[in-house]
Structure formats: C-alpha cells, structure tokens
Design a protein around this motif. Structure first.
Motif, PDB file in Angstrom:
ATOM      1  N   UNK A   1      52.116  10.884   8.036  1.00 30.45           N
ATOM      2  CA  UNK A   1      50.725  11.321   8.027  1.00 30.45           C
ATOM      3  C   UNK A   1      49.972  10.774   6.816  1.00 30.45           C
ATOM      4  N   UNK A   2      48.815  10.156   7.065  1.00 32.79           N
ATOM      5  CA  UNK A   2      47.928   9.672   6.015  1.00 32.79           C
ATOM      6  C   UNK A   2      46.542  10.244   6.272  1.00 32.79           C
ATOM      7  N   UNK A   3      45.986  10.951   5.286  1.00 29.84           N
ATOM      8  CA  UNK A   3      44.641  11.504   5.408  1.00 29.84           C
ATOM      9  C   UNK A   3      43.647  10.406   5.069  1.00 29.84           C
ATOM     10  N   UNK A   4      42.617  10.234   5.920  1.00 24.72           N
ATOM     11  CA  UNK A   4      41.735   9.083   5.789  1.00 24.72           C
ATOM     12  C   UNK A   4      40.263   9.418   5.559  1.00 24.72           C
ATOM     13  N   UNK A   5      39.866  10.682   5.629  1.00 24.13           N
ATOM     14  CA  UNK A   5      38.467  11.014   5.390  1.00 24.13           C
ATOM     15  C   UNK A   5      38.173  12.484   5.585  1.00 24.13           C
ATOM     16  N   UNK A   6      37.121  12.956   4.933  1.00 25.66           N
ATOM     17  CA  UNK A   6      36.736  14.364   4.996  1.00 25.66           C
ATOM     18  C   UNK A   6      35.230  14.480   5.183  1.00 25.66           C
ATOM     19  N   UNK A   7      34.845  15.374   6.092  1.00 25.65           N
ATOM     20  CA  UNK A   7      33.435  15.710   6.298  1.00 25.65           C
ATOM     21  C   UNK A   7      33.317  17.222   6.291  1.00 25.65           C
ATOM     22  N   UNK A   8      32.520  17.754   5.376  1.00 23.83           N
ATOM     23  CA  UNK A   8      32.245  19.194   5.357  1.00 23.83           C
ATOM     24  C   UNK A   8      31.084  19.428   6.318  1.00 23.83           C
TER      25      UNK A   8
END
Length: 129
Positions: A72-79
C-alpha cells in the motif's frame, strides 16, 4: 521512509514536511484541531510512522497492533469537510498497482488536552479509470 524535511508534506497542507506534519510526528507540537490531527495521521501512514498513528488513537478504540501493508502506498489527500470534532476526507492510494480511494468521516475527541482519533466510518473502492 520519512521524507526529507524540506520536501512537500504528504498531507498537502504545509510548505514542507518539517513545517507541517513532521513537527507533530516528532512531538515538537500537538495538533490544534481535528483536521490537523487527521492530516498528521494521513502523513504518518504515508511515511510509515505508525508510532504516531498509535499514539494519536484513543486507547479505547485503537488496535493492539498496527502492522504496515507493504503493498500500500498513499498518494494524495483531500479534506472534504470538517466540524468541531470530525473530519471527512478522501485519501487516494495504490495497492499492488491498483489505484483506489478511501473515503472516511473520522471522529475525534479531546483527551487530556490533546486531540485523539476515536473512530471513523469508511468506504474504500478502486478508482474509476
């Protein structure tokens, strides 16, 4: 895999990892809001700092073990939205070459003057492509 201190923060909010989530990860500051804590937890997952995730999880609801998922690789975040004790967000990821999105409404509580993650309602799905 901690990023270089002056690299962009994985959460996307700060000018650098050091000025944003890095200071929370190393204990130089506490999150002032649930959103700041949620961003720091996302960044901790992204850089593999599971000790920070564990420390910021309410002891009543946290798991006994937080093992990393090497696929698993986290690639982006949107609140998407935030309230006085909750944050709704979408976090994009890649798991073994398949892109996906985790959407969660997280709940937080102040405990001893510190914000902690209590629980969240989450759904995960592959990205449309």
């Amino acid at each position: 895999m901690v990023p270089a201190l002056q690299q962009p923060c994985p959460c996307g909010a700060g000018p650098s990892y050091d000025a944003c989530c890095g200071r929370l990860h190393r204990g130089a500051a506490l999150a002032a809001t649930p959103e700041e804590l949620m961003r720091s937890r996302y960044s901790a997952y992204a850089v593999g700092d599971l000790d920070h995730v564990f420390r910021t999880w309410h002891p009543r609801t946290r798991p006994t073990d937080l093992s990393p998922d090497p696929t698993l690789t986290w690639t982006g975040l949107t609140v998407l939205a935030a309230g006085p004790d909750w944050v709704e967000f979408e976090a994009s990821y890649d798991r073994g070459g398949v892109a996906g999105v985790l959407r969660e409404r997280s709940r937080f509580q102040q405990r001893g003057g510190r914000w902690v993650y209590v629980a969240g309602d989450a759904e995960s799905s592959p990205s449309a492509g």
